[in-house]
Design a protein around this motif. Structure first.
Motif, PDB file in Angstrom:
ATOM      1  N   LYS A   3      57.992  73.607  44.501  1.00 56.99           N
ATOM      2  CA  LYS A   3      56.782  73.227  44.120  1.00 56.99           C
ATOM      3  C   LYS A   3      55.536  73.754  44.642  1.00 56.99           C
ATOM      4  CE  LYS A   3      58.858  68.458  44.199  1.00 56.99           C
ATOM      5  NZ  LYS A   3      58.957  67.111  44.836  1.00 56.99           N
ATOM      6  N   TRP A   4      55.933  74.500  45.660  1.00 54.42           N
ATOM      7  CA  TRP A   4      54.813  75.305  46.522  1.00 54.42           C
ATOM      8  C   TRP A   4      54.510  76.727  46.008  1.00 54.42           C
ATOM      9  CZ3 TRP A   4      52.060  72.259  49.047  1.00 54.42           C
ATOM     10  CH2 TRP A   4      52.544  71.070  49.489  1.00 54.42           C
ATOM     11  N   TRP A   5      55.012  77.340  45.108  1.00 54.36           N
ATOM     12  CA  TRP A   5      54.733  78.638  44.826  1.00 54.36           C
ATOM     13  C   TRP A   5      53.240  79.163  44.137  1.00 54.36           C
ATOM     14  CZ3 TRP A   5      53.018  80.854  39.975  1.00 54.36           C
ATOM     15  CH2 TRP A   5      53.159  79.528  38.941  1.00 54.36           C
ATOM     16  N   SER A   6      52.776  77.802  43.439  1.00 53.48           N
ATOM     17  CA  SER A   6      51.580  77.962  43.168  1.00 53.48           C
ATOM     18  C   SER A   6      50.505  77.940  44.039  1.00 53.48           C
ATOM     19  CB  SER A   6      51.014  76.924  42.109  1.00 53.48           C
ATOM     20  OG  SER A   6      51.298  75.817  42.648  1.00 53.48           O
ATOM     21  N   THR A   7      50.562  77.250  45.225  1.00 48.26           N
ATOM     22  CA  THR A   7      49.701  77.255  46.347  1.00 48.26           C
ATOM     23  C   THR A   7      49.593  78.882  47.010  1.00 48.26           C
ATOM     24  OG1 THR A   7      50.605  75.147  46.818  1.00 48.26           O
ATOM     25  CG2 THR A   7      49.157  76.228  48.648  1.00 48.26           C
ATOM     26  N   PHE A   8      50.626  79.654  46.759  1.00 47.41           N
ATOM     27  CA  PHE A   8      50.743  81.065  47.451  1.00 47.41           C
ATOM     28  C   PHE A   8      49.695  81.685  46.463  1.00 47.41           C
ATOM     29  CE2 PHE A   8      54.932  79.725  49.023  1.00 47.41           C
ATOM     30  CZ  PHE A   8      54.610  80.158  50.294  1.00 47.41           C
ATOM     31  N   ILE A 172      46.247  72.811  48.475  1.00 48.22           N
ATOM     32  CA  ILE A 172      47.665  71.996  49.037  1.00 48.22           C
ATOM     33  C   ILE A 172      47.496  70.477  48.734  1.00 48.22           C
ATOM     34  CG2 ILE A 172      48.930  71.325  51.042  1.00 48.22           C
ATOM     35  CD1 ILE A 172      48.070  74.145  52.233  1.00 48.22           C
ATOM     36  N   LEU A 173      46.293  69.882  48.899  1.00 47.11           N
ATOM     37  CA  LEU A 173      46.195  68.343  48.656  1.00 47.11           C
ATOM     38  C   LEU A 173      46.477  68.150  47.208  1.00 47.11           C
ATOM     39  CD1 LEU A 173      45.373  65.538  49.481  1.00 47.11           C
ATOM     40  CD2 LEU A 173      42.963  66.328  48.886  1.00 47.11           C
ATOM     41  N   LEU A 174      46.003  68.833  46.345  1.00 51.27           N
ATOM     42  CA  LEU A 174      46.058  68.711  44.866  1.00 51.27           C
ATOM     43  C   LEU A 174      47.797  68.844  44.512  1.00 51.27           C
ATOM     44  CD1 LEU A 174      43.044  70.643  43.297  1.00 51.27           C
ATOM     45  CD2 LEU A 174      43.344  68.065  43.432  1.00 51.27           C
ATOM     46  N   ASN A 175      48.271  69.746  44.846  1.00 50.16           N
ATOM     47  CA  ASN A 175      49.638  70.116  44.660  1.00 50.16           C
ATOM     48  C   ASN A 175      50.444  68.616  45.445  1.00 50.16           C
ATOM     49  OD1 ASN A 175      51.709  71.704  43.499  1.00 50.16           O
ATOM     50  ND2 ASN A 175      52.286  72.504  45.506  1.00 50.16           N
ATOM     51  N   LEU A 176      50.287  68.261  46.494  1.00 51.82           N
ATOM     52  CA  LEU A 176      50.883  67.242  46.804  1.00 51.82           C
ATOM     53  C   LEU A 176      50.813  65.946  45.932  1.00 51.82           C
ATOM     54  CD1 LEU A 176      50.191  67.489  50.839  1.00 51.82           C
ATOM     55  CD2 LEU A 176      52.491  67.647  49.612  1.00 51.82           C
ATOM     56  N   ILE A 177      49.582  65.771  45.513  1.00 47.99           N
ATOM     57  CA  ILE A 177      49.294  64.592  44.775  1.00 47.99           C
ATOM     58  C   ILE A 177      49.989  64.935  43.395  1.00 47.99           C
ATOM     59  CG2 ILE A 177      47.293  63.363  43.522  1.00 47.99           C
ATOM     60  CD1 ILE A 177      45.639  64.189  45.557  1.00 47.99           C
ATOM     61  N   ARG A 178      49.732  65.854  42.645  1.00 46.60           N
ATOM     62  CA  ARG A 178      50.421  66.297  41.397  1.00 46.60           C
ATOM     63  C   ARG A 178      52.018  65.997  41.671  1.00 46.60           C
ATOM     64  NH1 ARG A 178      51.392  71.225  38.814  1.00 46.60           N
ATOM     65  NH2 ARG A 178      52.077  72.877  40.266  1.00 46.60           N
ATOM     66  N   SER A 179      52.501  66.263  42.786  1.00 46.96           N
ATOM     67  CA  SER A 179      54.097  66.234  43.035  1.00 46.96           C
ATOM     68  C   SER A 179      54.587  64.897  43.356  1.00 46.96           C
ATOM     69  CB  SER A 179      54.530  67.240  43.793  1.00 46.96           C
ATOM     70  OG  SER A 179      54.134  68.431  43.793  1.00 46.96           O
ATOM     71  N   ASN A 180      53.515  63.842  43.249  1.00 48.18           N
ATOM     72  CA  ASN A 180      53.805  62.320  43.635  1.00 48.18           C
ATOM     73  C   ASN A 180      54.049  62.140  45.217  1.00 48.18           C
ATOM     74  OD1 ASN A 180      53.160  61.518  41.091  1.00 48.18           O
ATOM     75  ND2 ASN A 180      55.128  61.626  40.292  1.00 48.18           N
ATOM     76  N   LYS A 181      53.432  62.793  45.865  1.00 51.76           N
ATOM     77  CA  LYS A 181      53.593  62.679  47.577  1.00 51.76           C
ATOM     78  C   LYS A 181      53.277  61.435  47.778  1.00 51.76           C
ATOM     79  CE  LYS A 181      53.970  63.640  51.838  1.00 51.76           C
ATOM     80  NZ  LYS A 181      53.898  62.121  52.257  1.00 51.76           N
TER      81      LYS A 181
END
Length: 359
Positions: A3-8, A172-181
């Motif tokens: 889920k986090w590869w794009s944040t890198f 990171i915030l956007l990735n958490l939201i789109r991953s349904n955190k």
């Protein structure tokens, strides 16, 4: 980690520039140019202002969309909490919540599109601003004696670092939201299939005794019309079908002897929120099993480890068509000290329904 590869993509340019500024001394001579042409200076200023304007507009749009979607996740989290402990919910509200939950956690195309645009533009911006800083500062911020030039260069680097951290944090915030955190708890929201899985609800410390009390099935023994011989149909109806429902039901006659035992496992779900009915037999005779309005029953639900998770009482209601057994009360699970009823469904993971008549 997937889920986090794009944040890198945003973090890597920041790390590269930081390494260039403080670690990779051999590469610094490439940027040590004393006199830059005015055209390059003007182009650098233009690029800097251009990226600054783009990031300001994109950041505002992104945060607006993100917070709008965050409200959907907040609603979904509240629905999940209500379903785990449905003390104030009616049967209709439970069915509705299961049905609409998917709408609140469904992927948002616009948010996903904005996220990728933001990641790409942020990566380019961090890298571009970092290169411009290398040209303008000549790495004169850790040299002695410290003068106004060094102080100015340090301030420039600090501002670049803070802006980079803001962009990384938003990514990171956007990735958490789109991953349904889950905004109310640790971890991520369950998907609609997981939320309708009894075993998963148990793992999340849901009150299954209360949930099964609210969604308990109805057992009916109805007379089949237009028959020469008086025969009845034995049917069970679940108002909502959930996966991993493992149950054993017993119907007692007026003498408190077991007359009918029904058991089964429900696994497959086609549509979240749908009901489920099953006819055990349509050749049942009440005369042979001695059932009337004074009969009663109990209903037990088990988890995959054959542990009792819910114990309910059934009360008979007689009508011209036959008998209907509905849940009347909950019973304390601690009252059952030696329970072997689960043997009927032990090691059964396939969906099935069966019954036995006890003379």
């Amino acid at each position: 980690m997937f889920k986090w590869w794009s944040t890198f993509l945003v973090i890597i340019p920041f790390v590269l520039i930081m390494g260039l500024l403080f670690v990779f001394k051999d590469f610094q001579r490439i940027f040590l140019v004393n006199d830059l042409p005015d055209s390059i200076l003007n182009s650098s200023n233009l690029v800097s202002w251009l990226f600054g304007g783009i990031m300001s507009l994109l950041g505002f749009i992104t945060l607006f969309i993100a917070f709008s979607y965050e409200n959907k996740l907040l609603t979904a989290s509240k629905i999940k909490q209500q379903l785990l402990r449905p003390y104030a919910l009616s049967l209709e509200e439970i069915i509705l919540n299961f049905s609409v939950y998917k709408l609140y956690i469904s992927k948002d195309f616009l948010l996903n599109y904005i996220y990728w645009v933001f990641v790409i533009v942020s990566s380019i911006s961090i890298f571009t601003w970092g290169i411009i800083i290398c040209f303008y500062t000549h790495f004169e911020f850790l040299t002695l004696p410290i003068g106004y030039v060094q102080i100015t260069n340090i301030i420039v680097v600090v501002i670049w670092g803070l802006l980079s951290f803001v962009l990384i944090a938003i990514s990171i915030l956007l990735n958490l939201i789109r991953s349904n955190k889950d905004p109310l708890e640790k971890g991520y929201l369950l998907n609609e299939i997981q939320l309708s899985d009894i075993q998963k609800l148990k793992e999340k410390n849901g009150d299954l005794q209360e949930l099964f009390f609210k969604i308990a099935p109805t057992i009916t023994i109805l007379r089949i019309p237009q028959q020469d011989i008086e025969e009845y149909e034995l049917n069970i109806h679940f108002p909502i079908k959930l996966s991993n429902i493992r149950f054993v039901a017993k119907i007692y006659n007026a003498n408190k002897d077991v007359s009918i035992q029904m058991f089964g496992v429900i696994q497959r779900i086609d549509k979240i929120g749908e009901s489920f009915s099953h006819i055990f037999t349509n050749q049942l005779s009440l005369a042979n099993i001695n059932l009337n309005e004074n009969s009663h029953g109990n209903l037990k639900f088990y988890d995959k480890d054959n542990k009792l998770v819910s114990l309910l009482m059934l009360k008979a209601n007689k009508s011209d068509e036959g008998l209907k057994y509905q849940v009347s009360d909950k019973m304390d699970l601690k009252l059952i000290t030696n329970d072997n009823d689960y043997r009927e469904i032990e090691n059964r993971n396939d969906e099935f329904m069966d019954y036995t008549l006890i003379d």
